[in-house]
Scaffold this motif. Structure first.
Motif, PDB file in Angstrom:
ATOM      1  N   THR A  67      -8.706   4.921   4.532  1.00  0.00           N
ATOM      2  CA  THR A  67      -9.482   3.684   4.475  1.00  0.00           C
ATOM      3  C   THR A  67      -8.951   2.743   5.559  1.00  0.00           C
ATOM      4  O   THR A  67      -7.837   2.942   6.084  1.00  0.00           O
ATOM      5  CB  THR A  67      -9.330   3.005   3.102  1.00  0.00           C
ATOM      6  OG1 THR A  67      -7.972   2.560   2.960  1.00  0.00           O
ATOM      7  CG2 THR A  67      -9.715   3.945   1.961  1.00  0.00           C
ATOM      8  N   PRO A  68      -9.705   1.696   5.868  1.00  0.00           N
ATOM      9  CA  PRO A  68      -9.174   0.719   6.831  1.00  0.00           C
ATOM     10  C   PRO A  68      -7.823   0.156   6.390  1.00  0.00           C
ATOM     11  O   PRO A  68      -6.919   0.003   7.215  1.00  0.00           O
ATOM     12  CB  PRO A  68     -10.254  -0.372   6.863  1.00  0.00           C
ATOM     13  CG  PRO A  68     -11.515   0.348   6.499  1.00  0.00           C
ATOM     14  CD  PRO A  68     -11.096   1.392   5.498  1.00  0.00           C
ATOM     15  N   LEU A  69      -7.655  -0.123   5.101  1.00  0.00           N
ATOM     16  CA  LEU A  69      -6.374  -0.651   4.631  1.00  0.00           C
ATOM     17  C   LEU A  69      -5.253   0.365   4.831  1.00  0.00           C
ATOM     18  O   LEU A  69      -4.143  -0.009   5.232  1.00  0.00           O
ATOM     19  CB  LEU A  69      -6.468  -1.066   3.155  1.00  0.00           C
ATOM     20  CG  LEU A  69      -5.234  -1.767   2.593  1.00  0.00           C
ATOM     21  CD1 LEU A  69      -4.919  -3.047   3.365  1.00  0.00           C
ATOM     22  CD2 LEU A  69      -5.430  -2.069   1.113  1.00  0.00           C
ATOM     23  N   ASP A  70      -5.518   1.639   4.597  1.00  0.00           N
ATOM     24  CA  ASP A  70      -4.504   2.679   4.824  1.00  0.00           C
ATOM     25  C   ASP A  70      -4.042   2.668   6.281  1.00  0.00           C
ATOM     26  O   ASP A  70      -2.841   2.760   6.566  1.00  0.00           O
ATOM     27  CB  ASP A  70      -5.051   4.071   4.499  1.00  0.00           C
ATOM     28  CG  ASP A  70      -5.479   4.256   3.062  1.00  0.00           C
ATOM     29  OD1 ASP A  70      -4.974   3.535   2.176  1.00  0.00           O
ATOM     30  OD2 ASP A  70      -6.335   5.139   2.824  1.00  0.00           O
ATOM     31  N   VAL A  71      -4.992   2.565   7.204  1.00  0.00           N
ATOM     32  CA  VAL A  71      -4.662   2.555   8.637  1.00  0.00           C
ATOM     33  C   VAL A  71      -3.796   1.343   8.963  1.00  0.00           C
ATOM     34  O   VAL A  71      -2.770   1.454   9.644  1.00  0.00           O
ATOM     35  CB  VAL A  71      -5.941   2.571   9.505  1.00  0.00           C
ATOM     36  CG1 VAL A  71      -5.590   2.429  10.981  1.00  0.00           C
ATOM     37  CG2 VAL A  71      -6.745   3.849   9.267  1.00  0.00           C
ATOM     38  N   LEU A  72      -4.185   0.185   8.458  1.00  0.00           N
ATOM     39  CA  LEU A  72      -3.430  -1.040   8.733  1.00  0.00           C
ATOM     40  C   LEU A  72      -2.030  -0.983   8.125  1.00  0.00           C
ATOM     41  O   LEU A  72      -1.059  -1.427   8.758  1.00  0.00           O
ATOM     42  CB  LEU A  72      -4.191  -2.255   8.214  1.00  0.00           C
ATOM     43  CG  LEU A  72      -5.535  -2.525   8.900  1.00  0.00           C
ATOM     44  CD1 LEU A  72      -6.277  -3.657   8.198  1.00  0.00           C
ATOM     45  CD2 LEU A  72      -5.352  -2.809  10.373  1.00  0.00           C
ATOM     46  N   VAL A  73      -1.909  -0.417   6.932  1.00  0.00           N
ATOM     47  CA  VAL A  73      -0.593  -0.283   6.301  1.00  0.00           C
ATOM     48  C   VAL A  73       0.286   0.646   7.136  1.00  0.00           C
ATOM     49  O   VAL A  73       1.460   0.338   7.389  1.00  0.00           O
ATOM     50  CB  VAL A  73      -0.719   0.207   4.840  1.00  0.00           C
ATOM     51  CG1 VAL A  73       0.633   0.625   4.282  1.00  0.00           C
ATOM     52  CG2 VAL A  73      -1.340  -0.879   3.964  1.00  0.00           C
ATOM     53  N   LEU A  74      -0.261   1.754   7.583  1.00  0.00           N
ATOM     54  CA  LEU A  74       0.521   2.679   8.420  1.00  0.00           C
ATOM     55  C   LEU A  74       1.019   1.976   9.676  1.00  0.00           C
ATOM     56  O   LEU A  74       2.196   2.084  10.036  1.00  0.00           O
ATOM     57  CB  LEU A  74      -0.295   3.916   8.782  1.00  0.00           C
ATOM     58  CG  LEU A  74       0.396   4.920   9.713  1.00  0.00           C
ATOM     59  CD1 LEU A  74       1.685   5.447   9.106  1.00  0.00           C
ATOM     60  CD2 LEU A  74      -0.562   6.056  10.057  1.00  0.00           C
ATOM     61  N   HIS A  75       0.142   1.241  10.344  1.00  0.00           N
ATOM     62  CA  HIS A  75       0.562   0.524  11.558  1.00  0.00           C
ATOM     63  C   HIS A  75       1.639  -0.508  11.240  1.00  0.00           C
ATOM     64  O   HIS A  75       2.603  -0.647  11.994  1.00  0.00           O
ATOM     65  CB  HIS A  75      -0.627  -0.163  12.232  1.00  0.00           C
ATOM     66  CG  HIS A  75      -1.504   0.772  12.989  1.00  0.00           C
ATOM     67  ND1 HIS A  75      -1.061   1.549  14.034  1.00  0.00           N
ATOM     68  CD2 HIS A  75      -2.809   1.067  12.844  1.00  0.00           C
ATOM     69  CE1 HIS A  75      -2.049   2.265  14.513  1.00  0.00           C
ATOM     70  NE2 HIS A  75      -3.128   2.003  13.797  1.00  0.00           N
ATOM     71  N   HIS A  76       1.480  -1.221  10.129  1.00  0.00           N
ATOM     72  CA  HIS A  76       2.485  -2.238   9.812  1.00  0.00           C
ATOM     73  C   HIS A  76       3.825  -1.605   9.436  1.00  0.00           C
ATOM     74  O   HIS A  76       4.880  -2.111   9.831  1.00  0.00           O
ATOM     75  CB  HIS A  76       2.019  -3.179   8.706  1.00  0.00           C
ATOM     76  CG  HIS A  76       3.027  -4.254   8.466  1.00  0.00           C
ATOM     77  ND1 HIS A  76       3.351  -5.193   9.418  1.00  0.00           N
ATOM     78  CD2 HIS A  76       3.840  -4.493   7.425  1.00  0.00           C
ATOM     79  CE1 HIS A  76       4.296  -5.973   8.965  1.00  0.00           C
ATOM     80  NE2 HIS A  76       4.618  -5.573   7.749  1.00  0.00           N
ATOM     81  N   VAL A  77       3.804  -0.514   8.692  1.00  0.00           N
ATOM     82  CA  VAL A  77       5.065   0.160   8.335  1.00  0.00           C
ATOM     83  C   VAL A  77       5.767   0.622   9.609  1.00  0.00           C
ATOM     84  O   VAL A  77       6.991   0.556   9.721  1.00  0.00           O
ATOM     85  CB  VAL A  77       4.809   1.329   7.358  1.00  0.00           C
ATOM     86  CG1 VAL A  77       6.046   2.197   7.199  1.00  0.00           C
ATOM     87  CG2 VAL A  77       4.360   0.795   5.994  1.00  0.00           C
ATOM     88  N   ASP A  88       7.111  -7.424   1.545  1.00  0.00           N
ATOM     89  CA  ASP A  88       7.010  -7.834   2.953  1.00  0.00           C
ATOM     90  C   ASP A  88       5.678  -7.409   3.555  1.00  0.00           C
ATOM     91  O   ASP A  88       5.057  -8.165   4.305  1.00  0.00           O
ATOM     92  CB  ASP A  88       8.152  -7.227   3.774  1.00  0.00           C
ATOM     93  CG  ASP A  88       9.519  -7.714   3.332  1.00  0.00           C
ATOM     94  OD1 ASP A  88       9.605  -8.850   2.819  1.00  0.00           O
ATOM     95  OD2 ASP A  88      10.494  -6.950   3.489  1.00  0.00           O
ATOM     96  N   ILE A  89       5.248  -6.201   3.243  1.00  0.00           N
ATOM     97  CA  ILE A  89       3.970  -5.694   3.762  1.00  0.00           C
ATOM     98  C   ILE A  89       2.831  -6.561   3.242  1.00  0.00           C
ATOM     99  O   ILE A  89       1.958  -6.983   4.012  1.00  0.00           O
ATOM    100  CB  ILE A  89       3.771  -4.214   3.374  1.00  0.00           C
ATOM    101  CG1 ILE A  89       4.872  -3.349   3.995  1.00  0.00           C
ATOM    102  CG2 ILE A  89       2.393  -3.718   3.805  1.00  0.00           C
ATOM    103  CD1 ILE A  89       4.962  -1.945   3.424  1.00  0.00           C
ATOM    104  N   CYS A  90       2.846  -6.843   1.950  1.00  0.00           N
ATOM    105  CA  CYS A  90       1.804  -7.692   1.348  1.00  0.00           C
ATOM    106  C   CYS A  90       1.793  -9.077   1.981  1.00  0.00           C
ATOM    107  O   CYS A  90       0.727  -9.618   2.301  1.00  0.00           O
ATOM    108  CB  CYS A  90       2.008  -7.815  -0.155  1.00  0.00           C
ATOM    109  SG  CYS A  90       1.712  -6.295  -1.064  1.00  0.00           S
ATOM    110  N   PHE A  91       2.966  -9.654   2.173  1.00  0.00           N
ATOM    111  CA  PHE A  91       3.071 -10.998   2.738  1.00  0.00           C
ATOM    112  C   PHE A  91       2.506 -11.043   4.155  1.00  0.00           C
ATOM    113  O   PHE A  91       1.657 -11.887   4.476  1.00  0.00           O
ATOM    114  CB  PHE A  91       4.525 -11.467   2.724  1.00  0.00           C
ATOM    115  CG  PHE A  91       4.725 -12.810   3.361  1.00  0.00           C
ATOM    116  CD1 PHE A  91       4.296 -13.969   2.719  1.00  0.00           C
ATOM    117  CD2 PHE A  91       5.337 -12.923   4.596  1.00  0.00           C
ATOM    118  CE1 PHE A  91       4.465 -15.215   3.301  1.00  0.00           C
ATOM    119  CE2 PHE A  91       5.508 -14.162   5.188  1.00  0.00           C
ATOM    120  CZ  PHE A  91       5.075 -15.318   4.541  1.00  0.00           C
TER     121      PHE A  91
END
Length: 184
Positions: A67-77, A88-91
């Motif tokens: 999903t778009p959120l999965d992609v964004l989470v991967l990039h942020h991690v 921290d990720i949520c913030f």
């Protein structure tokens, strides 16, 4: 032989038709700021286009069905190669519902692109070698497909930077408005 009548020339200084805002919800247009409704419509279509883009780009990089959120989470991690806590990720991503991020993290762990570790009481997340390879491939595809197509010069890059600043300011206004609405 018939002669075609030409359209009358517009009278100088007289607009042909008043400009109407391009909006998705005309009933929300405020006489105080129709531009805000136009901005919101632009945000809706931009968000949907951006979401579609990042999902297709990541699929081309080898990770399908995210999903778009999965992609964004991967990039942020992966960001700055530092371990991240769920909070921290949520913030940083401005996501209130921790279960959404947690679900993405579990999905990414099952795909082998994110791993968790325990540091005292904290659980932290980092990309695996496979995750870093997918992120790097995403970057290459982004350069080839998006950055090259944009072909930005210094002036356009400046405008994009100003728009990014404005979006951050407006996100604060929307957050404050959400808090006000929640207290009603």
């Amino acid at each position: 032989m018939s002669r075609r009548k030409s359209a009358p020339a517009p009278t100088a200084g007289v607009p042909l038709e008043p400009r109407r805002p391009i909006v998705s919800s005309a009933h929300l247009v405020s006489p105080r700021s129709s531009e805000l409704s136009e901005f919101e419509f632009g945000l809706i279509v931009s968000n949907n286009a951006f979401s579609r883009w990042i999902v297709h780009c990541m699929a081309a990089a080898g990770l399908r069905e995210l999903t778009p959120l999965d992609v964004l989470v991967l990039h942020h991690v992966n960001h700055r190669a530092r371990d991240k806590r769920l909070s921290d990720i949520c913030f940083i991503m401005n996501v209130e519902d921790t279960h959404l991020i947690n679900y993405s993290l579990k999905k990414l762990q099952n795909l082998g692109v994110v791993q968790s570790s325990r540091n005292g009481k904290d659980v932290t997340y980092a990309t695996t070698e496979a995750g870093r390879r997918h992120v790097e491939r995403y970057r290459e595809i982004r350069e080839a497909c998006l950055v090259s197509a944009l072909n930005a010069n210094e002036a356009l890059n400046h405008e994009i930077g100003e728009l990014a600043r404005l979006l951050r300011v407006l996100s604060g206004v929307y957050d404050q408005a959400a808090r006000a609405a929640a207290s009603l």
